[in-house]
Scaffold this motif. Structure first.
Motif, mmCIF file in Angstrom:
data_model
loop_
_atom_site.group_PDB
_atom_site.id
_atom_site.type_symbol
_atom_site.label_atom_id
_atom_site.label_comp_id
_atom_site.label_asym_id
_atom_site.label_seq_id
_atom_site.Cartn_x
_atom_site.Cartn_y
_atom_site.Cartn_z
ATOM 1 N N UNK A 1 0.803 -1.225 0.000
ATOM 2 C CA UNK A 1 0.000 0.000 0.000
ATOM 3 C C UNK A 1 0.829 1.265 0.000
ATOM 4 N N UNK A 2 2.028 1.217 0.587
ATOM 5 C CA UNK A 2 2.876 2.404 0.667
ATOM 6 C C UNK A 2 3.785 2.572 -0.547
ATOM 7 N N UNK A 3 3.781 1.601 -1.441
ATOM 8 C CA UNK A 3 4.680 1.657 -2.603
ATOM 9 C C UNK A 3 4.095 2.533 -3.698
ATOM 10 N N UNK A 4 4.963 3.252 -4.363
ATOM 11 C CA UNK A 4 4.545 4.021 -5.530
ATOM 12 C C UNK A 4 4.177 3.051 -6.643
ATOM 13 N N UNK A 5 3.012 3.251 -7.249
ATOM 14 C CA UNK A 5 2.543 2.356 -8.297
ATOM 15 C C UNK A 5 3.508 2.287 -9.463
ATOM 16 N N UNK A 6 3.576 1.089 -10.084
ATOM 17 C CA UNK A 6 4.537 0.913 -11.185
ATOM 18 C C UNK A 6 4.211 1.819 -12.356
ATOM 19 N N UNK A 7 2.921 2.079 -12.579
ATOM 20 C CA UNK A 7 2.552 2.975 -13.678
ATOM 21 C C UNK A 7 3.053 4.382 -13.428
ATOM 22 N N UNK A 8 2.892 4.852 -12.164
ATOM 23 C CA UNK A 8 3.394 6.179 -11.813
ATOM 24 C C UNK A 8 4.919 6.204 -11.885
ATOM 25 N N UNK A 9 5.545 5.134 -11.395
ATOM 26 C CA UNK A 9 7.008 5.056 -11.430
ATOM 27 C C UNK A 9 7.508 5.044 -12.873
ATOM 28 N N UNK A 10 6.822 4.284 -13.716
ATOM 29 C CA UNK A 10 7.204 4.232 -15.128
ATOM 30 C C UNK A 10 6.977 5.581 -15.798
ATOM 31 N N UNK B 1 7.723 14.041 -9.867
ATOM 32 C CA UNK B 1 7.169 13.070 -8.915
ATOM 33 C C UNK B 1 5.982 13.622 -8.120
ATOM 34 N N UNK B 2 6.055 14.831 -7.515
ATOM 35 C CA UNK B 2 4.895 15.324 -6.749
ATOM 36 C C UNK B 2 3.627 15.438 -7.587
ATOM 37 N N UNK B 3 3.768 15.883 -8.838
ATOM 38 C CA UNK B 3 2.579 16.032 -9.681
ATOM 39 C C UNK B 3 2.000 14.670 -10.076
#
Length: 797
Positions: free
Chosen positions: A367-376, A600-602
């Motif tokens: 739950x605390x991990x940044x989603x792979x789509x957002x990371x990608x 990243x913030x956006x």
């Protein structure tokens, strides 16, 4: 025996969730794997109890909970994290049936959904349908099974496409197959409703409509499975499709029989006879199909019971009509079709539609991990930003500067102008350039760079050679293994073609790079002496450049007209320098903006506004990325405007320089000074060009070292996998030989259900060991509960 069909579970096998997940987090995220130890262990524990195999109502919640977690996991991790999931075909029989292995969490999710549907269907089939409560529960379970299959078809199957191919496809997870099962579940649910209506003695007209819908649903299931591929149909039990055909004709006959009774009650004796004749024909078809194909005895008994009742009523109806009523019997097309009434639907369990309602916020895995789509999306943005900065700003700016320098060099500027303006000494611009080379220890720097480039070139070529040595070693092992054990797998020179072709592409690139290195080296050898002269001190440099205070003829160096053109040229050159400084400032500002630019913030804000648990790919954040990249448009626009001004100024410089040359006296001393200054200026230009080329070469070889190291590791992994496969084949062949010898001694003839070549080929495609191998840790499925003995009541027609 039951007169309904249930869906068997897809058997699964253990998989290294902790290892693969930790490796992915370590290599592809900014987090440390230890931060997610609890999540990884929870995933493994949930899989152990959530993948099906146990027939108990309590297991529904476990399976739906695991599916919900998979939805959230797929929002955080990509489908392929190098974690292989293996599932046998739902209707697999015997050890010769190899499971399908895919590196896809989406495959895991689809298989879990399939097993949830199977669990619902088995719970329905295990209900006691001899009473009303049992019929209600069975109908509800069947409708839930149909709902899960519908959800599987619309939500999970489309996402399997990128991970399957014609040789490695889970045939029980294809659209036609799943749709056929959904229709079957609805048909059996409707049959339960029909059975309740018969038991409660509803009106014959209504029972006829319910039976007509049962027949229609069985027919839909039959049509869907016939649309599936031959391999998909062949995987079913031999009596599966005949069961559907039997049920289709059976309930069509039942519908006509009940409608015939309704016609009798309405004194439509001719219509009654025609409907009974249709019922008799369909019941005979059902009975013949069932007997011929070995359908369950309970189904045969039901059909035989109906056929007896229909024939008895048909004899009575024909006798009464011949003796009493004398009504005409219409043709089959002359009677009205029976209107179907459906009392069932595909009911999707709420926990599948809304996974968050099942597990809440606190228990979400990763739950605390940044989603792979957002990371990608962040990675893609940074790549696009770097490409834009390089291709749209830095490189164009350098090209514009080079274009101006090339034109000025062709015009012998500013050397000719400085020779006139400073007849004695050196121009300040040349002194600055000489000082720059002297401080950088230019010649020494170039020699070091050349040595570094050559050393890196040998290093990366050595890495590539080592990778090929690994492949050559594996090929030698393969040849030696083939001499000992027959192997039904491609030889190394065929199996490693993709790696060899990639090696050839890399080697071609390195060859081209070596040619470019040689060009730079020759350029340095050509200009080494001139560039070295720029490292002299001021007095020595001045001695190299002749003075032009007075011409050889004793005349003044320049006329007033020449001075006018010289001043005009100087003004234009200063304007050109202003454009260059503005351009360099634009590049510097763009680079500073890029260094401090963090999307990243956006992206996180945009992700927070999306529905929780939705699978987010990089495409989801395209608008955010485009808006952020738009910040660099002003720099690109500034470069474009600067180039237009530069072209105008260069055009003026050309025309003014022509006038300047025409007005200047042809003094050989002035000419010598111009040529000396121009030569030193060209030496500086070549120095900067050589340094730039060597910087690019160093970066290229460092990047290639990383790429080729990964390639070498891929060759090592591939070779290790081939070696393990060879060992397993050798062990299996040895084991088979021992068993064959034991079989020969006991005079028993083994029966093979699958040809060895086909089995081995499928093993190779799956990339997994044989089912008898110790590498498999099978999760054995528990038998159904025995607390209730199934009762199947004989239908009352």
């Amino acid at each position: 025996m039951p007169n309904h069909l249930s869906i068997p579970f897809k058997k699964t096998y253990s998989c290294p969730i902790p290892i693969a997940t930790r490796d992915y987090i370590r290599n592809h995220t900014e987090d440390h794997p230890d931060a997610y130890i609890r999540d990884i262990n929870q995933w493994k524990s949930l899989r152990d109890i959530g993948t099906g195999g146990v027939l108990h109502a309590d297991r529904i919640n476990f399976a739906i909970n695991y599916h919900a977690q998979l939805v959230f996991i797929l929002a955080k991790l990509p489908p392929d994290i190098n974690l292989e999931f293996s599932y046998a075909h739902a209707f697999a029989s015997g050890p010769s049936s190899l499971p399908v292995t895919l590196r896809s969490i989406a495959f895991e999710r689809a298989s879990v959904l399939f097993n949830i549907a199977a669990l619902y269907s088995q719970l329905a089939a295990s209900e006691d349908r001899s009473n009303q409560d049992g019929l209600k529960r069975a109908s509800a379970y069947y409708q839930n099974a149909a709902g899960v299959l519908a959800f599987l078809s619309e939500s999970a199957l489309p996402k399997l496409g990128p991970f399957v191919d014609s040789e490695n496809t889970p045939s029980d997870l294809t659209e036609d197959f799943v749709k056929s099962l959904e229709w079957l579940m609805l048909a059996q649910a409707q049959e339960c409703v029909w059975q309740r209506a018969v038991s409660d003695q509803y009106k014959n007209s209504l029972i006829a409509k319910l039976a007509a819908k049962v027949s229609s649903l069985y027919n839909n299931s039959l049509l869907s499975i016939r649309l599936a591929t031959a391999d998909t149909r062949d995987a079913l039990p031999h009596n599966w499709i005949p069961h559907l055909e039997t049920k289709y004709y059976h309930f069509n006959a039942a519908s006509q029989y009940r409608k015939g009774i309704d016609e009798l009650e309405a004194s439509r004796y001719g219509d009654e006879i025609q409907r009974l004749m249709i019922a008799e024909a369909d019941a005979k078809k059902a009975f013949n199909i069932a007997k011929r194909a070995g359908v369950a005895q309970a189904v045969i008994s039901d059909v035989k019971s109906l056929l007896d009742v229909v024939q008895k009523n048909l004899s009575r109806a024909e006798r009464d009509n011949d003796l009493i009523y004398h009504q005409n019997v219409p043709a089959p097309s002359g009677i009205l079709a029976i209107q179907e009434v459906s009392m069932v639907q595909s009911i999707i369990p709420p926990g599948l539609r809304d996974p968050k309602s099942v597990i809440g916020d606190d228990s979400i895995i990763f739950g605390e991990m940044l989603g792979w789509g957002a990371r990608e999306a962040i990675n893609i943005y940074n790549d696009n930003k770097g490409n834009l900065l390089r291709e749209k700003i830095v490189e164009p700016a350098q090209n514009f500067n080079d274009e101006a320098d090339k034109i000025l060099q062709s015009l012998n500027l500013p050397s000719s102008l400085e020779a006139l303006e400073r007849p004695i000494g050196l121009p300040p611009s040349l002194l600055r350039k000489a000082e720059e080379i002297r401080l950088e220890q230019g010649p020494t720097k170039i020699d070091v760079y050349l040595d570094d480039v050559q050393r890196l070139s040998r290093h990366v070529l050595g890495i590539l050679d080592e990778a090929m040595d690994i492949l050559d070693s594996e090929a030698s092992e393969d040849e030696a293994a083939r001499r000992e054990t027959p192997m039904n797998r491609p030889p190394s020179h065929e199996a490693n073609q993709e790696l060899v072709m990639k090696q050839q592409r890399y080697r071609t690139i390195l060859t081209q790079a070596a040619e470019s290195d040689e060009l730079v080296r020759r350029k340095w050898e050509e200009w080494e002496d001139q560039i070295s002269e720029l490292t002299r001190d001021k007095d020595e440099l001045e001695a190299l450049v002749p003075s032009s205070t007075v011409s050889m003829t004793g005349k003044a160096v320049s006329t007033s007209q020449t001075q006018i053109h010289a001043r005009a040229l100087r003004g234009l050159l200063e304007s050109l320098d202003d454009i260059r400084r503005t351009r360099d400032d634009l590049v510097s500002r763009a680079q500073r903006r890029a260094e401090g630019d963090d999307i990243r913030p956006k992206v996180l804000a945009a992700a927070a506004n999306l529905k929780h648990g939705i699978e987010m790919s990089a495409v989801t954040f395209e608008d955010v990325s485009d808006n952020e990249l738009a910040k660099y448009d002003k720099f690109i626009q500034g470069l474009t405007e600067g180039r237009k001004k530069q072209e105008e100024i260069l055009s003026s410089i050309k025309s003014t320089n022509d006038a300047f040359i025409q007005s200047r006296k042809q003094d050989p001393v002035v000419k010598d000074r111009e040529q000396a200054l121009q030569f030193l200026d060209l030496a500086y230009s070549h120095y900067r060009e050589i340094i730039r080329n060597l910087d690019e070469g160093l970066k290229f070889y460092n990047d290639m070292a990383g790429i080729l190291t990964n390639f070498k590791e891929a060759c090592k992994i591939w070779s290790s996998a081939r070696s393990r496969e060879a060992i397993l084949i050798h062990r299996n062949m040895t084991s088979l030989s021992i068993r064959d010898n034991a079989s020969d001694e006991s005079h028993e003839v083994p029966v093979s259900t699958t040809s060895p070549s086909r089995t081995d080929a499928r093993k190779q495609i799956a990339g997994i060991p044989t089912l008898s191998s110790a590498d498999w840790e099978a999760q054995e499925l528990a038998p159904p509960p025995t607390k209730r003995t199934e009762k199947t009541t004989k239908h009352r027609w």
